[in-house]
Design an enzyme around this catalytic site. Sequence first.
Site, mmCIF file in Angstrom:
data_model
loop_
_atom_site.group_PDB
_atom_site.id
_atom_site.type_symbol
_atom_site.label_atom_id
_atom_site.label_comp_id
_atom_site.label_asym_id
_atom_site.label_seq_id
_atom_site.Cartn_x
_atom_site.Cartn_y
_atom_site.Cartn_z
ATOM 1 N N TYR A 58 1.363 33.171 27.087
ATOM 2 C CA TYR A 58 0.837 32.030 26.322
ATOM 3 C C TYR A 58 -0.637 31.836 26.677
ATOM 4 C CZ TYR A 58 5.838 30.797 25.763
ATOM 5 O OH TYR A 58 7.191 30.805 25.492
ATOM 6 N N SER A 156 15.336 36.673 28.432
ATOM 7 C CA SER A 156 15.102 36.049 27.134
ATOM 8 C C SER A 156 15.076 37.118 26.049
ATOM 9 C CB SER A 156 13.762 35.298 27.163
ATOM 10 O OG SER A 156 13.578 34.574 25.974
ATOM 11 N N ASN A 157 15.428 36.713 24.845
ATOM 12 C CA ASN A 157 15.347 37.600 23.675
ATOM 13 C C ASN A 157 16.180 38.877 23.827
ATOM 14 O OD1 ASN A 157 13.381 36.039 22.077
ATOM 15 N ND2 ASN A 157 12.023 36.465 23.787
ATOM 16 N N GLN A 176 17.478 32.454 27.910
ATOM 17 C CA GLN A 176 16.707 31.664 26.947
ATOM 18 C C GLN A 176 16.691 32.424 25.623
ATOM 19 O OE1 GLN A 176 12.174 30.326 26.299
ATOM 20 N NE2 GLN A 176 13.022 29.510 28.200
ATOM 21 N N TYR A 204 15.562 28.081 22.861
ATOM 22 C CA TYR A 204 14.143 27.850 22.510
ATOM 23 C C TYR A 204 14.039 27.549 21.019
ATOM 24 C CZ TYR A 204 12.981 32.807 21.098
ATOM 25 O OH TYR A 204 12.900 34.036 20.504
ATOM 26 N N PRO A 206 14.143 24.424 19.891
ATOM 27 C CA PRO A 206 15.259 23.476 19.690
ATOM 28 C C PRO A 206 15.092 22.579 18.467
ATOM 29 C CG PRO A 206 13.848 22.762 21.511
ATOM 30 C CD PRO A 206 13.404 24.145 21.153
ATOM 31 N N LEU A 207 13.843 22.414 18.045
ATOM 32 C CA LEU A 207 13.589 21.616 16.834
ATOM 33 C C LEU A 207 13.281 22.540 15.649
ATOM 34 C CD1 LEU A 207 11.521 18.745 18.484
ATOM 35 C CD2 LEU A 207 13.910 18.691 17.738
HETATM 36 N N1 LIG Z 1 11.414 32.903 25.079
HETATM 37 C C1 LIG Z 1 10.698 32.975 23.983
HETATM 38 O O1 LIG Z 1 10.452 34.064 23.425
HETATM 39 C C2 LIG Z 1 10.181 31.706 23.353
HETATM 40 C C3 LIG Z 1 9.783 31.691 22.001
HETATM 41 C C4 LIG Z 1 9.323 30.487 21.469
HETATM 42 C C5 LIG Z 1 9.269 29.347 22.267
HETATM 43 N N2 LIG Z 1 9.645 29.402 23.574
HETATM 44 C C6 LIG Z 1 9.584 28.205 24.445
HETATM 45 O O2 LIG Z 1 10.348 27.181 23.849
HETATM 46 C C7 LIG Z 1 9.566 25.997 23.732
HETATM 47 C C8 LIG Z 1 10.043 25.178 22.556
HETATM 48 O O3 LIG Z 1 9.940 25.895 21.350
HETATM 49 P P1 LIG Z 1 8.795 25.616 20.295
HETATM 50 O O4 LIG Z 1 7.768 24.711 20.922
HETATM 51 O O5 LIG Z 1 8.328 26.903 19.769
HETATM 52 O O6 LIG Z 1 9.546 24.886 19.129
HETATM 53 P P2 LIG Z 1 10.257 23.447 18.979
HETATM 54 O O7 LIG Z 1 10.305 22.754 20.268
HETATM 55 O O8 LIG Z 1 11.508 23.681 18.236
HETATM 56 O O9 LIG Z 1 9.283 22.721 17.966
HETATM 57 C C9 LIG Z 1 7.977 22.346 18.278
HETATM 58 C C10 LIG Z 1 7.446 21.640 17.038
HETATM 59 O O10 LIG Z 1 8.194 20.425 16.872
HETATM 60 C C11 LIG Z 1 7.313 19.358 16.675
HETATM 61 N N3 LIG Z 1 7.911 18.174 17.331
HETATM 62 C C12 LIG Z 1 8.233 18.012 18.647
HETATM 63 N N4 LIG Z 1 8.794 16.806 18.846
HETATM 64 C C13 LIG Z 1 8.800 16.172 17.641
HETATM 65 C C14 LIG Z 1 9.221 14.904 17.201
HETATM 66 N N5 LIG Z 1 9.765 14.030 18.044
HETATM 67 N N6 LIG Z 1 9.056 14.582 15.894
HETATM 68 C C15 LIG Z 1 8.517 15.467 15.027
HETATM 69 N N7 LIG Z 1 8.088 16.695 15.377
HETATM 70 C C16 LIG Z 1 8.242 17.045 16.675
HETATM 71 C C17 LIG Z 1 6.001 19.759 17.310
HETATM 72 O O11 LIG Z 1 4.985 19.093 16.607
HETATM 73 P P3 LIG Z 1 3.490 18.865 17.142
HETATM 74 O O12 LIG Z 1 2.944 20.219 17.477
HETATM 75 O O13 LIG Z 1 2.807 18.217 16.004
HETATM 76 O O14 LIG Z 1 3.590 17.977 18.350
HETATM 77 C C18 LIG Z 1 5.990 21.262 17.069
HETATM 78 O O15 LIG Z 1 5.475 21.535 15.783
HETATM 79 C C19 LIG Z 1 8.131 26.529 23.625
HETATM 80 O O16 LIG Z 1 7.156 25.552 23.893
HETATM 81 C C20 LIG Z 1 8.174 27.640 24.634
HETATM 82 O O17 LIG Z 1 7.994 27.124 25.934
HETATM 83 C C21 LIG Z 1 10.122 30.556 24.114
#
Ligand SMILES: NC(=O)c1ccc[n+]([C@@H]2O[C@H](COP(=O)([O-])OP(=O)(O)OC[C@H]3O[C@@H](n4cnc5c(N)ncnc54)[C@H](OP(=O)(O)O)[C@@H]3O)[C@@H](O)[C@H]2O)c1
Length: 313
Positions: A58, A156-157, A176, A204, A206-207
């Site tokens: 990242y 992961s993955n 993960q 990962y 989750p939203l």
């Molecule tokens: N292992 C892997 O390959 C992998 C891949 C992807 C992600 N990850 C990890 O998983 C974590 C979570 O996944 P992610 O961040 O990609 O996706 P996510 O948590 O599903 O979604 C993040 C998005 O949701 C929005 N959001 C968060 N809280 C909200 C709320 N209360 N109301 C409305 N919108 C909301 C954020 O908006 P804003 O940006 O506008 O705040 C952002 O656009 C990552 O940060 C990373 O650490 C791991």
Amino acid sequence: MKYTTLKKSDIEVSVIGLGTNAVGGHNLFQKLNEENGKELVREALNIGVTFFDTADIYGFGRSEELVGEVLKDIKRDDFVIATKGGQHWFENGSIKVDNHPDYLREAVDKSLYRLQLDYVDLYYLHFPDTETPFAESIGELARLKEEGKIRAIGVSNVSLEQLKEANVHGNISVLQSPYHMLDRSAETELLPYCVENNISFIPYGPLAFGLLGGTFTQDFKFDTHDWRQSLPLFQSKQFHQTLEIVNKLKQFASQKNTTLPNLALAWLLAQEGVDAVIPGGKRKERILENSQAIEIILSKEELNIINHILRND
Ligand SMILES: NC(=O)c1ccc[n+]([C@@H]2O[C@H](COP(=O)([O-])OP(=O)(O)OC[C@H]3O[C@@H](n4cnc5c(N)ncnc54)[C@H](OP(=O)(O)O)[C@@H]3O)[C@@H](O)[C@H]2O)c1
């Protein structure tokens, strides 16, 4: 906040963690403000979040540096840091998965340096490497664990076959994988395997990478350099159909006096095997909102209604 212990470890984490790919993840998102990123981490700590998820890739190390700058002022026992490695990046911006033991050892040391820490609580292989057998990569992580540089091992993955191979000696504490209301593929094999084999499942996205935030509309478009625009979920036909489901979920959430993101996080936490969630994002006010998901208890009947909505019955 509620806390739980990661499997095969004594690592206690808040069930609502913080995903930090938007903290310094300049290779994933456009126009990130680094000070805002650090504020996100501080805000999370203020409300009892102790579980932080980052990765060396990242921002090519920048996320770890920024998270480390905030955590260096916090007592070491008061937070849990998970990071990921095994992706070699080069000056021209290209990336190669490399889980070779020598590379992993070097990657762990570099992560520790950037995080300003002596040990990482949870270290994941970010992606499987088709060239290096898991016996070698996980074997090296097991040695790093014995040496005290990491406290627990995650992957992961991976596919089910890869997870079984990685876990052949029972070394894996955490998987993960992508999992959320709109992508339930993990339920077929990965989640049951984790439950049967004492592995914490940390979903990962989750939203649904923002879609379950409830703010995306039919004409929504990501910035040009946002990594999420290539995800199948956001391709136009699927996106429009999925938005109908999202709207139904939103109605259900409001009948239950909650918000869609809180419903989505509570739903994940209601699944056996899911021990914690790590929502990400850029806006600090959302961290407090997301932390309130722990208050939402879903009955069997409510979970059934949600199933119907998700199947679009
Ligand atoms: N292992 C892997 O390959 C992998 C891949 C992807 C992600 N990850 C990890 O998983 C974590 C979570 O996944 P992610 O961040 O990609 O996706 P996510 O948590 O599903 O979604 C993040 C998005 O949701 C929005 N959001 C968060 N809280 C909200 C709320 N209360 N109301 C409305 N919108 C909301 C954020 O908006 P804003 O940006 O506008 O705040 C952002 O656009 C990552 O940060 C990373 O650490 C791991």
